[in-house]
Enzyme design. Sequence first.
Site, PDB file in Angstrom:
ATOM      1  N   LYS A  52      -1.980 -20.018 -27.679  1.00 28.25           N
ATOM      2  CA  LYS A  52      -2.198 -18.928 -28.643  1.00 28.25           C
ATOM      3  C   LYS A  52      -1.206 -19.065 -29.802  1.00 28.25           C
ATOM      4  O   LYS A  52      -1.562 -18.844 -30.961  1.00 28.25           O
ATOM      5  CB  LYS A  52      -2.049 -17.557 -27.969  1.00 28.25           C
ATOM      6  CG  LYS A  52      -3.152 -17.190 -26.992  1.00 28.25           C
ATOM      7  CD  LYS A  52      -4.545 -17.103 -27.621  1.00 28.25           C
ATOM      8  CE  LYS A  52      -4.696 -15.924 -28.553  1.00 28.25           C
ATOM      9  NZ  LYS A  52      -6.119 -15.762 -28.998  1.00 28.25           N
ATOM     10  N   THR A 103      -1.796 -12.511 -29.517  1.00 30.96           N
ATOM     11  CA  THR A 103      -1.108 -11.786 -28.447  1.00 30.96           C
ATOM     12  C   THR A 103       0.397 -11.704 -28.699  1.00 30.96           C
ATOM     13  O   THR A 103       0.973 -12.594 -29.335  1.00 30.96           O
ATOM     14  CB  THR A 103      -1.355 -12.510 -27.107  1.00 30.96           C
ATOM     15  OG1 THR A 103      -0.494 -11.978 -26.109  1.00 30.96           O
ATOM     16  CG2 THR A 103      -1.064 -14.010 -27.207  1.00 30.96           C
ATOM     17  N   ASP A 104       1.025 -10.689 -28.126  1.00 27.77           N
ATOM     18  CA  ASP A 104       2.487 -10.591 -28.214  1.00 27.77           C
ATOM     19  C   ASP A 104       3.193 -11.668 -27.390  1.00 27.77           C
ATOM     20  O   ASP A 104       4.388 -11.905 -27.556  1.00 27.77           O
ATOM     21  CB  ASP A 104       2.972  -9.199 -27.787  1.00 27.77           C
ATOM     22  CG  ASP A 104       2.572  -8.795 -26.369  1.00 27.77           C
ATOM     23  OD1 ASP A 104       1.889  -9.580 -25.677  1.00 27.77           O
ATOM     24  OD2 ASP A 104       2.951  -7.680 -25.954  1.00 27.77           O
ATOM     25  N   GLU A 105       2.432 -12.333 -26.491  1.00 24.74           N
ATOM     26  CA  GLU A 105       3.067 -13.339 -25.622  1.00 24.74           C
ATOM     27  C   GLU A 105       3.560 -14.546 -26.411  1.00 24.74           C
ATOM     28  O   GLU A 105       4.351 -15.338 -25.885  1.00 24.74           O
ATOM     29  CB  GLU A 105       2.100 -13.772 -24.515  1.00 24.74           C
ATOM     30  CG  GLU A 105       1.732 -12.621 -23.608  1.00 24.74           C
ATOM     31  CD  GLU A 105       1.068 -13.047 -22.307  1.00 24.74           C
ATOM     32  OE1 GLU A 105       1.144 -14.229 -21.939  1.00 24.74           O
ATOM     33  OE2 GLU A 105       0.466 -12.175 -21.659  1.00 24.74           O
ATOM     34  N   TYR A 129      -0.969 -20.627 -21.600  1.00 22.45           N
ATOM     35  CA  TYR A 129      -1.782 -19.675 -22.376  1.00 22.45           C
ATOM     36  C   TYR A 129      -1.076 -19.298 -23.673  1.00 22.45           C
ATOM     37  O   TYR A 129      -1.630 -19.453 -24.776  1.00 22.45           O
ATOM     38  CB  TYR A 129      -2.070 -18.413 -21.555  1.00 22.45           C
ATOM     39  CG  TYR A 129      -2.531 -17.246 -22.402  1.00 22.45           C
ATOM     40  CD1 TYR A 129      -3.747 -17.294 -23.072  1.00 22.45           C
ATOM     41  CD2 TYR A 129      -1.741 -16.098 -22.553  1.00 22.45           C
ATOM     42  CE1 TYR A 129      -4.164 -16.237 -23.877  1.00 22.45           C
ATOM     43  CE2 TYR A 129      -2.157 -15.042 -23.347  1.00 22.45           C
ATOM     44  CZ  TYR A 129      -3.370 -15.110 -24.013  1.00 22.45           C
ATOM     45  OH  TYR A 129      -3.779 -14.067 -24.810  1.00 22.45           O
TER      46      TYR A 129
END
Length: 332
Positions: free
Chosen positions: A152, A120-122, A148
């Site tokens: 990741k 993810t870009d997060e 989260y």
Amino acid sequence: MRLLVTGGAGFIGANFTHSWANENPGDQITVVDSLTYAGSADTLAPLGEAVELVVGDITDAALVDELVAGADAVVHFAAETHVDNSLTGPSAFVQSNLVGTFTILEAVRRHGTRLHHISTDEVYGDLPLDAPDIRFTADTPYNPSSPYSATKAGSDMLVRAWVRSFRVAATLSNCSNNFGPYQHVEKFIPRQITNLLTGRRAKLYGAGANVRDWIHVEDHNAAVRAILAGGRIGQTYLIGADCERSNLAVLQTLLEIMGHDPDDFDHVADRAGHDLRYAIDSSALREELGWAPAHTDFPAALAATVDWYRANEAWWAPLKDAVEAGYTERGQ
Ligand code: NAD
Ligand code: DAU
């Protein structure tokens, strides 16, 4: 091709499995999914015997070893994915996202199997709202904000270490916010659609100024297929469709599509630590692998998604009340 898809009963993994099965009818596709609240066998049911669903956990080393031994490639989607849940119950995120990815890595290392890791870009944290020229690239330092995104980020680091230390044949991709069919009703867009379809009001966290960079799930998965076919081992690819919108703007487009007044929503409690803005520079992927998004008309893609939720109430209705009860408890 013998393909193992982890998390293939969830939103993006199921869409991936559907398109792979349709495009490659001769391939052997196995999905491993523990069917958490976010996974559903019903989502794969239309594929019949084209796909084998193994209900199991990716932290189960013996099961994962057996499945990886019978695969030519693994596409690893399985994860706990909802930021709000990670704030109230981070333990499952550590197990599935970190221990689960470690378990997959050890198996592909033993069997010499090709791996694509979905992320993810997060992992890059957030960007300021007032600097529109800055976007995430593969060189942006990791700076995750939530449990989260921290798990990741950790999973990405594990994959990179296994590539470097053990020559595991893995690629990675970090994608922006997806929308489309089969997305769980806890997530922003399906939550608002199904709120309006069930006579509830739409719910916006805080002022709604936070920006997300939206991509249709089919475009994400087309990029994953391109990376599987031609990506360089060890490389990280950023996937995004140049579709930045504030949450308020997305909601107002949706309200218009669904025939509601623009102010027909409630402001609710903001998310703790709420990331301000995500934006992906996907030029490296586009130039290297020739990928480009197809669903570039956002209002049209959103309207098609609304149509899907209207037509598939039987898929989401059993989930809706429990999800809303959880949000009510959190003041959201
Ligand atoms: P989802 O929550 O809809 O589905 C996740 C699936 O993984 C579910 O079917 C669940 O049952 C399964 N799963 C969870 N833990 C498991 C475990 N321990 N063992 C086996 N199966 C398990 O998620 P999604 O939105 O489809 O996301 C898929 C992947 O894409 C995730 O890795 C996520 O981080 C990544 N991603 C998502 C987005 C997005 O906008 N949704 C964007 C970028 C990246
Ligand atoms: O950027 C990729 C990420 O996108 C993925 O890695 C995550 O798995 C996925 O869940 C998604 O994370 P977000 O936190 O951005 O998505 P979510 O759908 O939860 O929320 C999108 C935005 O909308 C966010 O700014 C919070 C806001 N929001 C969310 C809900 C559920 C609201 O305003 N109201 C809501 O009811």
